[in-house]
Write a protein that holds these residues in place. Structure first.
Motif, PDB file in Angstrom:
ATOM      1  N   GLU A   1     -31.279  65.620   1.615  1.00  0.00           N
ATOM      2  CA  GLU A   1     -30.361  65.158   0.575  1.00  0.00           C
ATOM      3  C   GLU A   1     -30.767  65.696  -0.790  1.00  0.00           C
ATOM      4  OE1 GLU A   1     -27.577  63.687   1.117  1.00  0.00           O
ATOM      5  OE2 GLU A   1     -27.950  63.492   3.273  1.00  0.00           O
TER       6      GLU A   1
ATOM      7  N   SER B   1     -28.417  68.137  -3.078  1.00  0.00           N
ATOM      8  CA  SER B   1     -28.085  67.702  -4.437  1.00  0.00           C
ATOM      9  C   SER B   1     -28.549  68.724  -5.465  1.00  0.00           C
ATOM     10  CB  SER B   1     -28.746  66.350  -4.721  1.00  0.00           C
ATOM     11  OG  SER B   1     -28.299  65.364  -3.815  1.00  0.00           O
TER      12      SER B   1
ATOM     13  N   TYR C   1     -26.610  68.749  -9.420  1.00  0.00           N
ATOM     14  CA  TYR C   1     -26.557  67.390  -9.934  1.00  0.00           C
ATOM     15  C   TYR C   1     -27.612  67.178 -11.013  1.00  0.00           C
ATOM     16  CZ  TYR C   1     -23.596  66.140  -5.931  1.00  0.00           C
ATOM     17  OH  TYR C   1     -22.597  66.067  -5.008  1.00  0.00           O
TER      18      TYR C   1
ATOM     19  N   LEU D   1     -29.718  61.638 -11.745  1.00  0.00           N
ATOM     20  CA  LEU D   1     -28.890  61.157 -10.647  1.00  0.00           C
ATOM     21  C   LEU D   1     -29.539  61.455  -9.299  1.00  0.00           C
ATOM     22  CD1 LEU D   1     -25.314  62.163 -11.888  1.00  0.00           C
ATOM     23  CD2 LEU D   1     -26.426  59.915 -11.978  1.00  0.00           C
TER      24      LEU D   1
ATOM     25  N   GLU E   1     -32.154  58.841  -8.675  1.00  0.00           N
ATOM     26  CA  GLU E   1     -31.551  57.577  -8.272  1.00  0.00           C
ATOM     27  C   GLU E   1     -31.071  57.638  -6.818  1.00  0.00           C
ATOM     28  OE1 GLU E   1     -31.417  54.669  -9.875  1.00  0.00           O
ATOM     29  OE2 GLU E   1     -32.716  55.668 -11.350  1.00  0.00           O
ATOM     30  N   ARG E   2     -30.518  58.776  -6.444  1.00  0.00           N
ATOM     31  CA  ARG E   2     -30.020  58.934  -5.076  1.00  0.00           C
ATOM     32  C   ARG E   2     -31.157  58.891  -4.067  1.00  0.00           C
ATOM     33  NH1 ARG E   2     -26.214  63.984  -2.958  1.00  0.00           N
ATOM     34  NH2 ARG E   2     -25.759  63.114  -0.895  1.00  0.00           N
TER      35      ARG E   2
END
Length: 258
Positions: free
Chosen positions: A222, A226, A231, A235, A238-239
């Motif tokens: 992930e 990202s 991104y 963020l 946080e993800r």
């Protein structure tokens, strides 16, 4: 070192200690013939069940089960966020200069795919295929010890039956029946104890390590996707924080509040 060896020692001491406290003699538990039948039969049946390439991994799997720990993903999150920040400022090609700092082969492979300009959907597909292959290898490794844990009690029963056959063939000496029957049941003890103290716990440990490793690699996947999408690093953090345990997440929140 993890607590695997300590747990094994505690289990053995508890079993033998309980036997001794009940008035038994620890030496009575030593029966080479029963050990040969149970452990030899278990190993033979397990070898029969798997290929040579699978069985070559057994020494490494013992080391993994006894000594390996999976680190918390905090450092991985910070590394990915750092890479994302540099990619936004310098461009994705700049990440090639950081590949030498990435120790994990899965994460390094993902970043290399991004640097090479691979299509985002293809990057995800390649890494998901890698995760699937890793999971399957882990399942085979743990399956070896699960199979041994299934065979061991049966081998113990076989050893006991063989011992009773020998006892009954000498029934003309009634005074020797008691000790001989007791010795025959040692095989069942070996089979059940080895399954529940060694083989099955080791398989469970490998499954547990596999789940933690797969979670960490899913986090990496992930993070890579990202990062490639451009991104904001905040963020991304946080993800990826969603993969942390609640206490680790709370600790990070308190850290950033300071």
């Amino acid at each position: 070192m993890d607590l695997a060896i300590l747990g094994f020692v505690i289990a053995v001491v508890a079993l033998v200690g309980g036997f001794v406290l009940e008035g038994g003699h620890a030496g009575a538990l030593l029966q080479p013939t029963a050990a040969l039948i149970v452990f030899g039969g278990t190993i033979g049946a397990t070898v029969f069940s798997f290929t040579l390439s699978d069985l070559k991994q057994v020494p490494r799997l013992f080391r993994v089960g006894l000594f390996r720990t999976i680190p918390e993903p905090t450092e991985t999150i910070e590394l990915i966020v750092s890479l994302a920040d540099e990619a936004r400022r310098e461009g994705l090609l700049y990440l090639e200069n950081r590949l030498g700092e990435v120790d994990d082969s899965f994460l390094r492979k993902g970043i290399q795919l991004v640097v090479d300009g691979t299509d985002p959907d293809l990057v995800r597909n390649i890494l998901e295929a890698e995760l699937y292959a890793i999971q399957e290898r882990h399942n085979v490794g743990a399956g070896i010890f699960e199979a041994a844990g299934g065979y061991a009690p049966t081998m113990g029963i076989i050893g006991t039956v063989m011992g009773l056959v020998h006892v009954l063939s000498s029934i003309q000496s009634p005074e020797n029946l008691g000790p001989a029957i007791g010795m025959a049941f040692i095989a069942t003890l070996y089979g059940v104890a080895s399954a529940n103290v060694l083989w099955l716990p080791l398989a469970a440990k490998l499954h547990n390590l596999s789940k933690k490793e797969m979670l960490l690699r899913q986090l990496m996947l992930e993070g890579i996707v990202s990062l490639q999408a451009g991104y904001n690093p905040i963020l991304i953090r946080e993800r990826l924080t969603a993969f942390l345990k609640p206490e680790a997440r709370q600790e990070r929140e308190e850290k950033y509040e300071e």
